[in-house]
Design an enzyme around this catalytic site. Structure first.
Site: not given
Ligand code: 13P
Length: 249
Positions: A10, A12, A95, A97, A167, A173, A213
């Site tokens: 992803n 982002k 997601h 976010e 997740e 992150g 992560s």
């Molecule tokens: P990270 O791997 O950067 O923690 O992000 C996970 C994520 O949100 C994947 O959709």
């Protein structure tokens, strides 16, 4: 039938179109695998050049979002049909976010899941609890509620072809990965929920990823769990390390 592992990046809001093509070319020899399906979920503006750049490789392309309406006056949105026409196969829906910063709720996400399926896209439906919810002991209740709400009106055969990504919000992150036990426990609970709403064969077919992560050091242990069928990878999908995650064994 054994479920094929699926590792999706992803990206982002990272990578300009030219950087995206460069990254695809850098990763190309590193992500080759017969056992693992590899997907790059990329920003909308990168879709066309990335679809072109992955041609002839084992990588397929996903979007990070879409809208549920077919077409019309929805400035700034992208339809499922546009994604399909551009060569996209997967779409991330819900997601954390998007749920948090863009206030997407389960009723909206349910409409997006249904539209994606109707258009022939494979939704990667995300769910996950906050740290506060985990500390309150309501993680499994919360995840069940998200899954049940987001899948309202979706048929068993549609769910069987979907991907669900667990997740935990506190692991995204942050460098703070869920323990293998925590990740397996929730992924199993998701599968049990699918068995309860649908049936055992649907639960057996649906692929469930862990995200939060994931890195080259923890991928093997996570992906070796019985109910974890791969990962949704953020930060580490933008580096050569992604190849090590795909080839985690
Ligand atoms: P990270 O791997 O950067 O923690 O992000 C996970 C994520 O949100 C994947 O959709």
């Amino acid at each position: 039938m054994a479920r094929k592992k699926i590792v999706a990046g992803n990206w982002k809001m990272n990578m300009t179109p030219s950087q995206a093509v460069e990254l695809v070319n850098t990763l190309k020899p590193l992500v080759v695998s017969d056992d693992v399906e590899v997907v790059y979920c990329v920003p909308a503006i990168d879709i066309v050049p990335v679809v072109e750049a992955v041609k002839g490789s084992n990588v397929t392309v996903g979007a990070e979002n879409m809208y549920f309406e077919d077409k019309g006056a929805y400035t700034g949105e992208i339809s499922a049909e546009m994604l399909v026409d551009a060569g996209v196969k997967y779409v991330i829906i819900g997601h954390s976010e998007r749920r948090d910063y863009f206030k997407e709720d389960d009723a909206l996400l349910n409409k997006k899941v249904k539209k994606a399926l109707e258009a022939g896209l494979v939704p990667i439906l995300c769910c996950g609890e906050s740290l506060e919810q985990r500390e309150m002991g309501v993680t499994l209740d919360w995840i069940r509620l998200q899954i049940k709400s987001d899948l309202q009106g979706v048929s068993a055969s549609q769910v069987a072809g979907m991907v669900i990504a667990y997740e935990p919000i506190w692991a995204i992150g942050t460098g703070k990965t869920a323990t293998t036990e925590q990740a397996q426990e929730v992924c199993k609970a998701i599968r049990d929920t699918i068995a309860e709403i649908y049936d055992a064969s649907t639960a057996d077919a649906v692929r469930i990823q862990y995200g939060g992560s994931v890195n080259a050091a923890n991928a093997n242990e996570l992906f070796s769990q019985p109910d974890i069928d791969g990962g949704l990878v953020g930060g580490a999908s933008l580096k050569a390390d992604f190849g090590k995650i795909v080839n985690y064994k």
